[in-house]
Each structure stands twice: as C-alpha cells, then as structure tokens.
Design an enzyme around this catalytic site. Structure first.
Site, PDB file in Angstrom:
ATOM      1  NE  ARG A   9      17.971 100.117-142.785  1.00  0.00           N
ATOM      2  CZ  ARG A   9      17.365  99.240-141.988  1.00  0.00           C
ATOM      3  NH1 ARG A   9      16.188  98.762-142.308  1.00  0.00           N
ATOM      4  NH2 ARG A   9      17.931  98.859-140.871  1.00  0.00           N
TER       5      ARG A   9
ATOM      6  CD  GLU B  82      17.895  93.442-125.323  1.00  0.00           C
ATOM      7  OE1 GLU B  82      17.602  93.893-124.219  1.00  0.00           O
ATOM      8  OE2 GLU B  82      17.368  93.808-126.396  1.00  0.00           O
TER       9      GLU B  82
HETATM   10  P1  AMP Z   1      24.366  95.842-134.901  1.00  0.00           P
HETATM   11  O1  AMP Z   1      24.626  94.393-135.253  1.00  0.00           O
HETATM   12  O2  AMP Z   1      23.866  96.016-133.498  1.00  0.00           O
HETATM   13  O3  AMP Z   1      25.561  96.721-135.211  1.00  0.00           O
HETATM   14  O4  AMP Z   1      23.155  96.323-135.806  1.00  0.00           O
HETATM   15  C1  AMP Z   1      23.377  96.660-137.122  1.00  0.00           C
HETATM   16  C2  AMP Z   1      22.240  96.262-138.018  1.00  0.00           C
HETATM   17  O5  AMP Z   1      20.968  96.566-137.450  1.00  0.00           O
HETATM   18  C3  AMP Z   1      22.339  97.029-139.318  1.00  0.00           C
HETATM   19  O6  AMP Z   1      22.095  96.132-140.390  1.00  0.00           O
HETATM   20  C4  AMP Z   1      21.282  98.109-139.218  1.00  0.00           C
HETATM   21  O7  AMP Z   1      20.575  98.210-140.426  1.00  0.00           O
HETATM   22  C5  AMP Z   1      20.376  97.680-138.080  1.00  0.00           C
HETATM   23  N1  AMP Z   1      20.221  98.732-137.051  1.00  0.00           N
HETATM   24  C6  AMP Z   1      20.685  98.676-135.780  1.00  0.00           C
HETATM   25  N2  AMP Z   1      20.322  99.755-135.074  1.00  0.00           N
HETATM   26  C7  AMP Z   1      19.633 100.535-135.932  1.00  0.00           C
HETATM   27  C8  AMP Z   1      18.996 101.816-135.812  1.00  0.00           C
HETATM   28  N3  AMP Z   1      18.994 102.522-134.664  1.00  0.00           N
HETATM   29  N4  AMP Z   1      18.374 102.318-136.898  1.00  0.00           N
HETATM   30  C9  AMP Z   1      18.359 101.627-138.063  1.00  0.00           C
HETATM   31  N5  AMP Z   1      18.926 100.428-138.231  1.00  0.00           N
HETATM   32  C10 AMP Z   1      19.561  99.877-137.187  1.00  0.00           C
END
Ligand code: AMP
Length: 176
Positions: free
Chosen positions: A64, A101
């Site tokens: 995205r 995780e």
């Molecule tokens: P993080 O590494 O935990 O910051 O996760 C970020 C990545 O996971 C991004 O590329 C987001 O597109 C996806 N992501 C994480 N949580 C969500 C959520 N609640 N809704 C949509 N996409 C998410």
C-alpha cells in the site's frame, strides 16, 4: 466540488475487525483511494511538509505504500524507490530484518536504488509497531540515502511505533 480537508479523511478509512487475524483492527484505505477528492487531499497532506526540502526520491513500502509514494513522488517532482518483501527484486539487493511477534521478516531494495546522498522521503500507509519503517529507514541509509522524513497516512499512537524512529522527522496525517 468542495475540497476535502485532511481532518475529514477518517471518513474514508474503514475499520475491519479481526483481519487478517483475530485481534487486529485493519485500517482499510481502499475507500479513500477510490474517492478523487479524498485521494488528492491525502497526497497533499502527506507531501505538504516536505515540499521545500529538496526531496529527490520517495521510497514506498510494499504494497500500500507504493500507491501513496508514487503519487507523492509525482507531486514533489521526485523519483520512486520500491521497498519490497524478500525475493521480489531481480537484481542485487540489500536487506534489513525486523522482528515480528514470532520470528523475523525482512525488506529489501536494489543496492543501487539511491545515488549517494540522495534526499529520500520514506512513505507507508500505517505506522503500527514501527518495525517495518525502522528497517526500511536502515535499508535506505545502507544504500547511501539521506532520509529527510518519514510520512504515514495513519499512525496507531497506542503502539508507540514513533519511538523506533526517534532520529527521523515523522509526519502522520491521521492519528488513532
Ligand atoms: P509495523 O511494522 O508494526 O509498524 O506495521 C506496519 C506495516 O503493517 C505497514 O506496512 C502497514 O501496511 C501494516 N499494518 C500494520 N498494522 C496495520 C493495521 N492495523 N491496518 C492496516 N495495515 C497495518
């Protein structure tokens, strides 16, 4: 047509409970991408703070992030760097790992994606725990980029992902 204002953009973000797995509330931005006024306001709000910072390339995180980064790059007169999941890019790559995780994952880009010292804006749709963005920032620095900022459409404040990006200028349009 009345222009859509950035604070109204939450109207086009749909919460999808328990997707892709139980306990996650997925932020679906497809309604926002599908609306001309909301999409334009999104790109304007993401790019705005970086307009006078001499951004030469915009890096988007699969998948995205690509949709937003490509439009921001056009607006800023910059090039595009795709940051991809493992094994998708055809030439010599560099990787950066991040913790999940359970286990680890990694992102990669072509080793020659940025010219030395290129001023790069990193973009993704959602900042959650910050692992993906922090790894992507390390990756860009490894290939010689100078990161001028990191921009997200959505920041999930309660997950404190911003703490993993302490050395960066972080801009999020919407907070939850
Ligand atoms: P993080 O590494 O935990 O910051 O996760 C970020 C990545 O996971 C991004 O590329 C987001 O597109 C996806 N992501 C994480 N949580 C969500 C959520 N609640 N809704 C949509 N996409 C998410």
């Amino acid at each position: 047509m009345t222009a859509v204002q950035a604070p109204d953009l939450k109207h086009w973000v749909t919460d999808v409970p328990d997707f892709p797995k139980k306990g996650i509330v997925f932020k679906d931005i497809t309604p926002l991408l599908g609306d001309p006024g909301a999409f334009k306001a999104t790109i304007d709000a993401l790019a705005g703070p970086f307009e006078s910072l001499g951004v030469q390339q915009v890096a988007g995180v699969e998948s995205r992030g690509f949709l937003l980064a490509a439009a921001i790059a056009q607006k800023l007169g910059a090039g595009l760097i795709p940051i991809r999941k493992k094994g998708k890019l055809p030439r010599k790559t560099v990787q950066a790992e991040y913790a999940l995780e359970y286990g680890t994952d990694s992102v990669e880009c072509h080793a020659d994606a940025a010219s030395p010292g290129a001023r790069v804006l990193l973009v993704d749709d959602v900042l959650a725990t910050g692992g993906t963005a922090a790894a992507s920032a390390r990756l860009l620095e490894t290939v010689g980029a100078k990161i001028v900022g990191v921009a997200f459409l959505i920041e999930l404040d309660f997950l404190k992902g911003r703490e993993k990006l302490k050395s960066q200028r972080v801009h999020s349009v919407l907070h939850y």
